[in-house]
Design an enzyme around this catalytic site. Structure first.
Site, PDB file in Angstrom:
ATOM      1  N   GLY A   1      32.106-178.532 -56.684  1.00 28.12           N
ATOM      2  CA  GLY A   1      32.747-177.279 -56.327  1.00 28.12           C
ATOM      3  C   GLY A   1      32.028-176.610 -55.167  1.00 28.12           C
TER       4      GLY A   1
ATOM      5  N   ASP B   1      29.466-161.210 -60.639  1.00 27.63           N
ATOM      6  CA  ASP B   1      30.548-162.150 -60.331  1.00 27.63           C
ATOM      7  C   ASP B   1      30.997-162.894 -61.585  1.00 27.63           C
ATOM      8  OD1 ASP B   1      32.418-163.223 -58.640  1.00 27.63           O
ATOM      9  OD2 ASP B   1      31.101-164.759 -57.810  1.00 27.63           O
TER      10      ASP B   1
END
Length: 712
Positions: free
Chosen positions: A373, A501
């Site tokens: 990712g 986050d």
């Protein structure tokens, strides 16, 4: 596995592997994301994703598992002399390019699956043939006469023929004179006779014990190194460091360019076993639709011959200039890296320092095939590191990649400073770090089940095929884990850490689907006496749209309350199976919280529960979690619950929170309860002007896109 006579009987399960191109819709390798499949749970709704054999000898079905052979305790004759096959209905491209050519590419893949091989209720019966992972060129039914020792793969006339185009990893539980023992793993090529075998007894594995045991199998194939590794462990155990089989094989020499993944099994004339696949994860490198040696390659050779001399001279001059500049930059930057390394080694609780060459080798020189990712600050790769026993262990390697080296080092140091001493079962564990020649790397535990968002929104293919259902018990288990991690960061660690986050793509899942909060690239420690954190060097508001608390657009600060707001978005997301902001919500709603609040107002809050669950959830638990999600999403930060209360609400030890029927209006500046320590830090020096915050807030709604998950 050698062919056994039908008199000997037996049965078996094979994990079929067939190559494809239709699913690989991206460009050539290095430019496309890998293709991911995840089936943590099976149900009849998954039938459209598979081709199920139905010929006279085949008997397979999909219920709560892939039942490759009959799963019944009825008349024994029904279970004998059967072969079955279940395969994915779409193909994969496993190689391209001319045979033997330098441009040929072979796809890498990683897969894991849970299996249960059960004997009959009569424990005295002999177990069947076993289980195998294979590659076959078409999704059709098993050939006639493929029952018994042929495991649904070949028959007496087909066995050993190169035209079979199949490769298998078998897990056999019947000893023949040529087998190492009764439980072994073998590599099969175009035949049920193994080319390479290895004993499973040495690993303490009994494939089909009297009392059935769930096992997890991990298979990793490196298309560049042409090597396959097989690992196996009891269900729920972590991936073993030691492989049960390692072998070199160039798949492109044996399988068709386009083939299919799936499973196959067979039973014998006297003995049988029930073979079920309970869960399945699969990642395949995307080779795209082109590639290989062709007219393009020929043109390149011709052009190179025509202008070779000119190119050589220009290349030499350019290389000399580039090298001189590079040397000057490196010499000027020597003091900086040395100072950074000094800081790193002096940090308390620092984990292992890796050598760059170790991580370069582990990730195959940071090959795109190993990419897991990419985020705002770097790229994450899968790596395989040597273990003390001489085998390998999977890790995740984060490589910081911002163009500005100063910011790159700053990002690296900030993340490492935050996480180097964090220790909690629901936080992704940092294993080590590396700083060499300007390359900055962090090494984390590898999470075999990937991230939560993939399980909520992952689809089988680009054409919108059915996605696997994340069952209710796993959803509640995941939310409990994230809440526990958040409580630790806010209150149990010796310093308060704000994550900044929290989102579904940063919630990783281990082999047992336990949630581990990851990606601390934006996380910061609050200094003593402070209750908020502001970072002026990042333009805009740090975080991800849909998870950012409204007050952050005004104050530009992160607090415990803003983390709780993001957690509330995750709660609603997990229960509803919808993204926090989406254009696909009913009515004119764009925010999931607004839609759920409207349902709550009308007494229909349970209508928000993910319809894919098909009613398979606990109603009171769902209501409790939806109300918790709304409470955490309260526009006023002081009204959001603290993490200690969140844990009690999720566990059911206290009633769900009271939530206003109508969503309250956001106010700025917010009104805080007297003496509220955690919220008072939102105001003070450094807050943005109202005109700036209004612009940010307007941009937030104007830029809404379903596929927008980038960090601001």
């Amino acid at each position: 596995m050698r062919v056994r006579s039908t008199a000997a009987g037996g049965g078996g399960l094979l994990f079929l592997f067939f190559t494809t191109a239709q699913l690989l819709t991206g460009t050539a390798a290095g430019g496309s994301d890998p293709i991911n499949f995840s089936f943590p749970y099976f149900s009849p709704s998954n039938r459209s994703a598979f081709n199920i054999s139905t010929n006279a000898g085949g008997i397979s079905e999909i219920e709560k598992a892939l039942q490759i052979t009959p799963d019944t305790s009825n008349v024994a004759a029904y279970l004998l002399s059967k072969s079955g096959r279940i395969v994915l209905s779409q193909p994969f491209r496993l190689w391209d390019g001319a045979a033997g050519g330098t441009t040929r590419r072979v796809a890498s893949f990683n897969t894991s699956f849970d299996i249960n091989i059960a004997r009959s209720d009569n424990a005295t019966l002999t177990p069947g043939e076993g289980f195998a992972f294979i590659i076959v060129p078409d999704p059709g039914d098993p050939p006639a006469g493929s029952d018994g020792g042929y495991l649904g793969l070949t028959n007496s006339s087909l066995d050993g023929q190169a035209s079979n185009r199949l490769v298998a990893i078998e897990f056999d539980d019947v000893k023949q004179p040529y087998d190492p023992d009764g439980d072994h793993v073998g590599l099969d090529i175009n035949s049920v006779r193994s080319n390479v075998t290895s004993s499973l007894a040495q690993a303490g594995i009994d494939i089909s014990p009297v009392s059935a045991v769930n096992y997890t199998v991990w298979i990793n194939y490196d298309g560049a190194a042409k090597q396959i590794l097989v690992r196996m462990a009891k269900g729920g155990k972590p991936i073993p460091e030691t492989a049960v089989l390692t072998s070199n094989i160039d798949l492109s020499e044996y399988v068709s360019e386009k083939s299919y993944f799936g499973f196959s099994a067979a039973t014998g004339a006297a003995d049988y076993q029930r073979n079920s696949v309970l869960a399945w994860n699969l990642t395949v490198e995307n080779l795209g639709d082109g590639g290989g040696a062709g007219s393009s390659s020929g043109w390149k050779v011709a052009a190179g011959a025509a202008v070779g001399a000119v190119v050589l001279v220009v290349a030499v001059v350019a290389a000399a200039v580039w090298w001189a500049k590079k040397r000057r930059k490196e010499e000027a930057a020597v003091a900086g890296p040395r100072a950074l390394e000094g800081k790193l080694r002096s940090l308390p609780g620092m984990p292992r320092e890796f050598e760059y060459k170790e991580l370069k080798k582990a990730t195959n020189n940071f090959d795109e095939k190993m990419k897991l990712g990419q985020g705002g600050f770097g790229v994450v790769y899968m790596g395989m590191l040597p273990a003390p026993e001489g085998e390998e262990v999977a890790v995740a390697v984060k490589r910081f990649s911002r163009e500005d080296k100063a910011n790159n080092q700053d990002d690296f140091l900030k993340e490492l400073t935050v996480i180097n001493r964090l220790r909690h079962k629901n936080l992704v564990r940092l294993l080590g770090w590396c700083h060499s020649n300007g390359v900055l790397l962090l090494v984390y535990d590898y999470m075999p089940n990937g991230s939560l968002d993939h399980h909520l929104y992952g689809v089988l293919s680009g054409d919108g095929g059915s996605r696997p259902i994340l069952p209710w018990n796993r959803r509640t288990q995941i939310l409990t884990g994230v809440a526990s991690a958040l409580h630790y960061l806010h209150h149990e660690y010796d310093e308060c850490v704000v994550h900044r986050d929290i989102k579904s793509s940063n919630i990783m899942l281990d082999a047992d689907f336990n949630a581990l909060l990851g990606d601390f690239g934006l996380a910061r420690v609050l200094d003593a006496g402070n209750t908020s954190y502001i970072e002026l060097e990042i333009a805009g508001v740090p975080g991800t749209m849909g998870y950012i608390a409204p007050e952050c657009f005004h104050a530009g600060k992160a607090t415990r309350e803003s983390d709780v707001f993001a957690f509330g978005a995750v709660v609603l997301e997990v229960v509803a199976g919808r993204r926090p902001r989406s254009s696909d919500l009913p009515g004119d709603f764009h925010l999931l919280a607004d839609w759920v609040w409207d349902l709550h107002c009308n007494g229909l809050i349970l209508d928000a529960v993910d319809q894919a669950l098909e009613g398979e959830y606990a109603g009171e638990d769902a209501r409790r979690l939806l109300l918790l999600g709304l409470a955490c999403s309260h526009p006023l930060p002081a009204e959001r619950p603290k993490t200690a209360a969140i844990l009690r609400i999720i566990s059911g030890s206290v009633p769900p929170p009271e939530v206003p029927e109508v969503k309250p209006a956001f106010r700025w500046p917010p009104a805080f309860h007297a003496g509220d320590e955690e919220s008072s830090g939102l105001l003070g020096g450094g807050e943005r002007s109202l005109s700036t915050s209004a612009l940010l807030y307007a941009t937030y709604f104007r830029n809404m896109r379903v596929d927008d998950v980038a960090t601001v």
